[in-house]
Write a protein that holds these residues in place. Structure first.
Motif: not given
Length: 373
Positions: A72-81, A111-119
């Motif tokens: 199948g195809l797994g999709v990762l949430d890039l706004e998640g933990l 989920y208020a923690e900022p998203i980090k581009p390097e992650l």
């Protein structure tokens, strides 16, 4: 289409959920082993017409790799933990253990923690190193901010997913995402949604999307009908969008856009009926969150559950019924449609005489509301 009078000043169209319909066997049957469930979108071919929803309770980098290895195809949430914290495992365990009275507030804090581009880069690399097709999702609101990071990291399929996504968002505060220009300039295929009407789907198809998500997603965890009064009966929504695909093919000279049902698909019978109504594939959340190896540990939640100002979802306890492989391929240990999803799809296709998914979209459907015993 016949409309129903709601009152003297309002009329409405009758719409159907998957519980309202059933498929009908034809004159021919087949062996389940001779049925094909292959699905291909753009250059990417999969053994299963199943896309794992970008939700933290469903997909981690590890489970996305497992999903890919299973066909199948797994999709990762890039706004998640996974893109907010270096090690989100303790936080996932904490969410699973929260008391219902404090779950929403605590999730909003996490989920208020900022998203980090390097992650973002690190997680995409991790999935790519697993040797599977890499798919990752952003909401329309975050796409303009992070799309270049995502594409440069090496994503294969880009998913733009929200409760409702339109090709024509109007905003007086900031320049909205121009989907048509964005998709045209992007070098990777894009899946976009959700939508629930013929017109909205047709506009999304005209942006150049490779696939369109139908529905609002998060069917098992959504409270959107309670909070916003919005709901999409999925059988009618999928059939409407399938009609838009047909008309767009005529309009575009043969360009095919994949229809992916997203939401309200917790059991194998609903997957079968989604494809019967015209879906090419399905996006599953709760059905896969029931895996014993899912990140949610028997709980399931979507991004709507921790919205900072208007939460319209819940953290639902879905329990566990088996491993991810057992949920997809069996053997089934219960008779409620939660395990061996592909075995059930194959058997349904074989019982009605169809050999592949495109043929199965032509199966006869009747309106037969389900009456639980």
């Amino acid at each position: 289409m016949t409309e129903i009078e709601i009152g003297r000043g309002k009329r409405g169209r009758r719409a159907y959920t998957f519980d309202d319909i059933a498929i009908v066997p034809s004159r021919r049957t087949r062996d389940p082993e001779e049925v094909s469930t292959h699905w291909q979108i753009d250059a990417y071919r999969f053994d299963l017409p199943i896309v794992a929803a970008p939700m933290d309770s469903v997909m981690s980098p590890t489970s996305a790799i497992a999903m890919g290895n299973l066909g199948g195809l797994g999709v990762l949430d890039l706004e998640g933990l996974w893109t907010r914290y270096e090690d989100p495992a303790p936080l996932l365990a904490e969410i699973a253990g929260l008391e219902p009275a404090v779950a929403t507030r605590r999730m909003q804090e996490l989920y208020a923690e900022p998203i980090k581009p390097e992650l973002i880069v690190e997680r995409i690399k991790q999935i790519r190193d697993g040797g599977v097709t890499v798919a990752a999702a952003l909401t329309p609101q975050r796409t303009q901010e992070f799309w270049k990071t995502v594409v440069d990291a090496g994503v294969d399929l880009f998913v733009i997913r929200g409760t409702t996504v339109s090709a024509e968002h109007v905003s007086g505060r900031a320049e909205p995402l121009n989907l048509k220009r964005f998709i045209y300039e992007l070098d990777v295929p894009v899946i976009v949604g959700g939508c629930a009407t013929y017109t909205a789907a047709l506009h999304l198809m005209r942006t150049g999307a490779a696939g369109v998500l139908v529905g609002f997603g998060g069917g098992a965890t959504h409270t959107t009908r309670d909070t916003l009064g919005i709901h999409a009966p999925m059988a009618s929504a999928v059939a409407d969008v399938a009609a838009a695909r047909r008309d767009y093919m005529d309009e575009s000279g043969g360009r095919y856009v994949h229809v992916i049902a997203d939401g309200g698909l917790g059991r194998s019978g609903e997957i079968v009926k989604a494809i019967a109504c015209g879906a090419d594939a399905v996006m599953l959340g709760a059905a896969l969150a029931r895996a014993s190896d899912a990140p949610g540990r028997g709980f399931h939640w979507g991004p709507e559950a921790h919205h900072p100002s208007v939460p319209r979802g819940t953290r639902a306890q879905v329990g566990t019924v088996g491993t991810l492989e057992e949920i997809l391929y069996g053997p089934g240990r219960v008779a409620d449609g939660t395990t061996n999803l592909i075995g059930a799809l194959r058997r349904s296709m074989a019982t009605t005489g169809y050999s592949d998914l495109k043929e199965f979209q032509r199966v006869e459907v009747v309106v037969s509301p389900y009456q639980p015993s």
